[in-house]
Scaffold this motif. Structure first.
Motif, PDB file in Angstrom:
ATOM      1  N   VAL A 138       0.816  -1.215   0.000  1.00 32.06           N
ATOM      2  CA  VAL A 138       0.000   0.000   0.000  1.00 32.06           C
ATOM      3  C   VAL A 138       0.851   1.267   0.000  1.00 32.06           C
ATOM      4  O   VAL A 138       0.533   2.263  -0.649  1.00 32.06           O
ATOM      5  N   ARG A 139       1.994   1.226   0.714  1.00 25.93           N
ATOM      6  CA  ARG A 139       2.849   2.412   0.778  1.00 25.93           C
ATOM      7  C   ARG A 139       3.441   2.765  -0.583  1.00 25.93           C
ATOM      8  O   ARG A 139       3.978   3.860  -0.762  1.00 25.93           O
ATOM      9  N   GLU A 140       3.346   1.860  -1.552  1.00 25.92           N
ATOM     10  CA  GLU A 140       3.949   2.079  -2.861  1.00 25.92           C
ATOM     11  C   GLU A 140       2.988   2.711  -3.866  1.00 25.92           C
ATOM     12  O   GLU A 140       3.356   2.895  -5.024  1.00 25.92           O
ATOM     13  N   THR A 141       1.770   3.060  -3.461  1.00 29.72           N
ATOM     14  CA  THR A 141       0.812   3.598  -4.417  1.00 29.72           C
ATOM     15  C   THR A 141       0.168   4.884  -3.920  1.00 29.72           C
ATOM     16  O   THR A 141      -0.219   4.992  -2.750  1.00 29.72           O
ATOM     17  N   ARG A 221      -6.535  -4.624  -3.707  1.00 31.40           N
ATOM     18  CA  ARG A 221      -5.900  -5.560  -4.616  1.00 31.40           C
ATOM     19  C   ARG A 221      -5.154  -4.795  -5.699  1.00 31.40           C
ATOM     20  O   ARG A 221      -5.581  -3.725  -6.131  1.00 31.40           O
ATOM     21  N   LEU A 222      -4.063  -5.368  -6.161  1.00 38.39           N
ATOM     22  CA  LEU A 222      -3.265  -4.705  -7.193  1.00 38.39           C
ATOM     23  C   LEU A 222      -4.069  -4.495  -8.475  1.00 38.39           C
ATOM     24  O   LEU A 222      -3.936  -3.462  -9.139  1.00 38.39           O
ATOM     25  N   GLY A 223      -4.907  -5.471  -8.820  1.00 37.37           N
ATOM     26  CA  GLY A 223      -5.711  -5.337 -10.024  1.00 37.37           C
ATOM     27  C   GLY A 223      -6.642  -4.141  -9.951  1.00 37.37           C
ATOM     28  O   GLY A 223      -6.819  -3.408 -10.940  1.00 37.37           O
ATOM     29  N   TRP A 224      -7.242  -3.925  -8.782  1.00 37.21           N
ATOM     30  CA  TRP A 224      -8.139  -2.779  -8.626  1.00 37.21           C
ATOM     31  C   TRP A 224      -7.358  -1.474  -8.724  1.00 37.21           C
ATOM     32  O   TRP A 224      -7.830  -0.507  -9.333  1.00 37.21           O
ATOM     33  N   VAL A 225      -6.168  -1.433  -8.131  1.00 37.51           N
ATOM     34  CA  VAL A 225      -5.346  -0.218  -8.185  1.00 37.51           C
ATOM     35  C   VAL A 225      -4.967   0.114  -9.624  1.00 37.51           C
ATOM     36  O   VAL A 225      -5.034   1.277 -10.051  1.00 37.51           O
ATOM     37  N   MET A 226      -4.578  -0.897 -10.408  1.00 38.62           N
ATOM     38  CA  MET A 226      -4.228  -0.639 -11.799  1.00 38.62           C
ATOM     39  C   MET A 226      -5.444  -0.160 -12.597  1.00 38.62           C
ATOM     40  O   MET A 226      -5.337   0.743 -13.428  1.00 38.62           O
ATOM     41  N   MET A 270      12.576   0.919 -13.201  1.00 36.08           N
ATOM     42  CA  MET A 270      12.704   1.307 -11.792  1.00 36.08           C
ATOM     43  C   MET A 270      11.999   0.329 -10.865  1.00 36.08           C
ATOM     44  O   MET A 270      12.272   0.287  -9.657  1.00 36.08           O
ATOM     45  N   ILE A 271      11.073  -0.451 -11.417  1.00 34.78           N
ATOM     46  CA  ILE A 271      10.374  -1.454 -10.614  1.00 34.78           C
ATOM     47  C   ILE A 271      11.363  -2.405  -9.936  1.00 34.78           C
ATOM     48  O   ILE A 271      11.101  -2.934  -8.842  1.00 34.78           O
ATOM     49  N   ALA A 276      12.049   1.152  -4.450  1.00 32.06           N
ATOM     50  CA  ALA A 276      11.236   1.921  -5.391  1.00 32.06           C
ATOM     51  C   ALA A 276       9.749   1.719  -5.079  1.00 32.06           C
ATOM     52  O   ALA A 276       9.336   0.677  -4.587  1.00 32.06           O
ATOM     53  N   ARG A 277       8.973   2.736  -5.385  1.00 33.61           N
ATOM     54  CA  ARG A 277       7.519   2.614  -5.259  1.00 33.61           C
ATOM     55  C   ARG A 277       7.008   1.884  -6.509  1.00 33.61           C
ATOM     56  O   ARG A 277       6.531   2.505  -7.465  1.00 33.61           O
ATOM     57  N   ARG A 278       7.115   0.576  -6.483  1.00 29.25           N
ATOM     58  CA  ARG A 278       6.878  -0.210  -7.694  1.00 29.25           C
ATOM     59  C   ARG A 278       5.446  -0.108  -8.201  1.00 29.25           C
ATOM     60  O   ARG A 278       5.199  -0.053  -9.405  1.00 29.25           O
ATOM     61  N   VAL A 279       4.493  -0.074  -7.280  1.00 30.99           N
ATOM     62  CA  VAL A 279       3.101   0.012  -7.706  1.00 30.99           C
ATOM     63  C   VAL A 279       2.834   1.364  -8.369  1.00 30.99           C
ATOM     64  O   VAL A 279       2.107   1.448  -9.368  1.00 30.99           O
ATOM     65  N   ASP A 280       3.440   2.428  -7.847  1.00 29.84           N
ATOM     66  CA  ASP A 280       3.292   3.742  -8.472  1.00 29.84           C
ATOM     67  C   ASP A 280       3.908   3.766  -9.865  1.00 29.84           C
ATOM     68  O   ASP A 280       3.345   4.341 -10.802  1.00 29.84           O
TER      69      ASP A 280
END
Length: 314
Positions: A138-141, A221-226, A270-271, A276-280
């Motif tokens: 969560v901290r990555e998005t 969920r990562l899918g929802w964030v994307m 950068m991922i 790195a903030r990979r999700v961002d």
């Protein structure tokens, strides 16, 4: 009605609405406030039924309830503004969503910052509250990251889920205040705020006017964030495209979107970097594709039927 109207659009979330109303009753400052609940479920009316029961039980603040039969975000928000403006004593319209709840100082902080700055519109931060255990990523998005700004005059605001709008600001806009073309895609609040900004309204930020927002398990969920980043790219571009009058500005908008996508693509490795903030990083890349999709005429129907394309004036 009173000087400050706290407006709550609601749709089939009576238990969340109950928690919000309980929190509002505990506010330290009410400033002659009342509550306006707009139920967007004309058939079920779960929110209206809950609000009627709360009001009948001797609630601390006056409650007005309206039913908005036309579905969609824009319909319910426009009904709220129209109802609020019909009360001649209304000076502040304060917006909060039915899945949020404020801290006790929330309204007092919004009003205090407005008085100190003379701003037409004041925003505050929204903090996520996860229904289940918070995922480690969560901290990555930025999707779940509360906005952080210093108190006082500020630039553009982006959302209406923790917002105070002065009556004089609403009077600067032509109807409809929320453009129905964004009714199924979302982005209606960004378009609303963009138009207020272009009309010369002054914005301010109240960092201590904090609200919390429920994050259900299906959103953590990562899918929802994307998907969310994809939609942000689409709606942001729909708003920009609406403001971009003429072919030259349309081409400039396309060129900007292509340049951003190129930059985000270069940044994808950068991922792999530690820390790195990979999700961002991934989300910004997806958002860039959403921009191009919108420029090609695509839209997103997360809130209902597909939206009509928003075209720039020619």
């Amino acid at each position: 009605m009173t000087a400050t109207i706290i407006a709550i659009p609601t749709f089939r979330r009576p238990e969340r609405l109950r928690q919000l109303l309980t929190s509002l009753a505990r506010m330290k400052v009410t400033d002659d406030a009342s509550i306006l609940i707009a139920d967007n479920d004309a058939a079920g009316r779960a929110g209206a039924t809950l609000a009627e029961a709360v009001r009948a039980g001797g609630y601390a603040l006056p409650i007005e309830i309206i039913i908005v039969a036309e579905p969609g975000l824009c319909a319910v928000r426009n009904a709220i503004v129209e109802t609020a403006l019909a009360h001649p004593d209304m000076r502040h319209l304060v917006m909060i969503d039915d899945d949020e709840w404020p801290e006790a100082d929330w309204l007092g902080e919004l009003l205090a910052v407005q008085r100190r700055t003379g701003a037409d519109v004041v925003g505050g931060p929204v903090y996520p509250h996860f229904a289940d255990r918070k995922p480690g990523w969560v901290r990555e998005t930025l999707v779940f990251r509360p906005e952080s700004r210093p108190e006082g005059a500020t630039g553009m605001l982006w959302a209406s889920n923790n917002l105070l709008v002065m009556r004089r600001a609403l009077d600067r806009l032509d109807r409809p205040w929320f453009d129905p073309r964004f009714g199924s895609s979302g982005g209606e609040d960004l378009d609303f705020l963009t138009r207020l900004h272009e009309a010369g309204c002054r914005f301010a930020w109240a960092p201590a006017a904090r609200v919390a927002e429920w994050v259900p398990a299906d959103r953590a969920r990562l899918g929802w964030v994307m998907r969310r980043m994809w939609r942000i790219g689409i709606t942001d571009t729909m708003v920009r495209r609406k403001q971009a009058a003429g072919a030259a500005r349309g081409l400039a908008l396309t060129g900007r979107a292509v340049a951003i996508l190129a930059a985000r693509t270069v940044a994808l490795p950068m991922i792999l970097w530690p820390g790195a903030r990979r999700v961002d990083v991934a989300g910004q890349w997806v958002k860039s594709w959403g921009r191009l999709y919108a420029l090609a005429g695509g839209s997103d129907a997360s809130y209902g039927q597909p939206a009509a394309p928003v075209q720039g004036e020619t």
